[in-house]
Design an enzyme around this catalytic site. Sequence first.
Site, mmCIF file in Angstrom:
data_model
loop_
_atom_site.group_PDB
_atom_site.id
_atom_site.type_symbol
_atom_site.label_atom_id
_atom_site.label_comp_id
_atom_site.label_asym_id
_atom_site.label_seq_id
_atom_site.Cartn_x
_atom_site.Cartn_y
_atom_site.Cartn_z
ATOM 1 N N SER A 1 -9.396 0.208 3.121
ATOM 2 C CA SER A 1 -8.975 1.140 2.602
ATOM 3 C C SER A 1 -7.651 0.627 1.932
ATOM 4 C CB SER A 1 -8.370 2.436 3.439
ATOM 5 O OG SER A 1 -7.391 1.657 4.435
ATOM 6 N N SER B 1 -9.147 -2.512 7.193
ATOM 7 C CA SER B 1 -8.742 -2.294 6.006
ATOM 8 C C SER B 1 -7.989 -3.094 5.290
ATOM 9 C CB SER B 1 -7.936 -0.779 5.982
ATOM 10 O OG SER B 1 -8.906 0.159 6.321
ATOM 11 N N LYS C 1 0.861 -1.203 0.108
ATOM 12 C CA LYS C 1 0.145 0.137 -0.168
ATOM 13 C C LYS C 1 1.077 1.209 0.001
ATOM 14 C CE LYS C 1 -3.950 1.356 2.952
ATOM 15 N NZ LYS C 1 -4.657 0.992 4.117
#
Lengths: 453, 58
Positions: free
Chosen positions: A153, A177, A78
């Site tokens: 997320s 997430s 990420k």
Amino acid sequence: MTATLAFASLSEISSRLRNREVSATELIDLYADRIERLAEESKAFICVDIEAARGRAASIDKNFDDELPLNGIPYSCKDLFNVKGLPTTGGSQVLQDNLVHEDAEVVKRMNQAGANFIGKNNLHEFAYGATGENTLYGTPPNPYDPSRLAGGSSSGSAAAVGFGLCAAALGTDTGGSVRAPASLCGLVGFKPTYGRISTEGVVPYSWTLDHVGTLTRKAADAGLLFDSLASEPKTPVQTSLHNLTIGIPQSFFFERCDSEILDSIDALMNFLHREGAILKPVPMPSMEFTRAVSLAVQMPEALSYHNRYLEQRGHLYSRDFRAGLALGQCLLAEQYIRGKRFIETYRNDMDRLFAEVDVILTPATPVIAPKIGVIEVTVDGYAEPAGNAITRYTSFFNMTGHPAITLPCGMHSKGLPIGAQLVGKHFGDEQLIDIAQQVESGYDFELPLPDLG
Amino acid sequence: MGIRDQFGSYAWDDAEISELVDPKLGIITGFQELLDQLEVLRKIDLEATPPAGDISPK
């Protein structure tokens, strides 16, 4: 090189590398080709570093070190994780020029274990939101249905593994997430005991709730990554499902849930019962105010971090994140401290509960992947914001800090994956992963690969 | 200058503050509910429970 290899588990890929059935260079070529073809469709990556990965792969192939547990495994992370020589954008216009000069601790550990970094994944801006919507880089779709969300997320991390663009990905999990998008995309999402994987060098969202986690195809893959990433690796445990006591929450976690998801969890419980596990209904702490407690802690912490950018670059934040930060400004210090004290009571309540059970089983999410652009989802006649629904069953365990893993356990009639969540005791990460592996290997369910045309 | 005026704050624009108390954009939809819930929590006696910190092996 077949597309099937792109969807193989990390464990299988590692085995094929060690047996010289495939080279690290061939693997990078395979994923590079897929990333090039599917980059626009998946919106999984913010940047890729294929040439550097090819260079490392050539070195790996030249002198393959069998001692390195992740040698030659292509992975992504990420875009909150610092990777030396690349910008860490947080998926935001605010940090477009944020070139960093040192790897995050987990990136160092991945590299030390021989893993081969290939790129940085899209996300909900600064991890603020579970839908994974990003106005700057686009919204990663679900690999099983492009009209639906991958979830967030860690949306790009889920899409990267889900679309077969890398073998594994790192994400952050502040309210679910990692676990929720993994579940919505038919993957395994794991977050450890709070603090067991370092968050150093990762852009924070909420220090109290942030966990670094992994997105993989199999629970065994999560175990391989955890062994390399954890601060205190322990000897792997051997757990039997026989006589394992599994807590089944009596409230909240099976409420306002899609009926087909409940059916899948029922089927999983029947399997566990047949294997000799003891299913024990357990009373959970009251969940009535858990969202308020979480918000009272996370928004002031997010504001506190982002204050460094607000004066000069405040106009570059997306509208929804600015509204969240404004909320953080309007809470009192006593409300924040009280929130943290309630978190302590939740931890104590759960520790008492874990004196009676080995793990807890819940659905991973109460809904399948919502449609992209949907504001609210409705279950049992009750409408709630899509992001709240996605993380409704996961966020509590960010407050309590217990390790949790989500794994696929069914397919919905709408063609989307259904997931279960197992939650373990503090520092019972290895046992939890081991249990998940046994469920995965024994339960008669094979997730079909997504049809990507 | 009164004490309240001396508290520093980022200068949120009026629309953002209005959005908190009178949501129209669908972004923050539960601020009043959040405040109400925090008020309920304020009245619960937590005795000497400390704030949550790091988690250590037992």
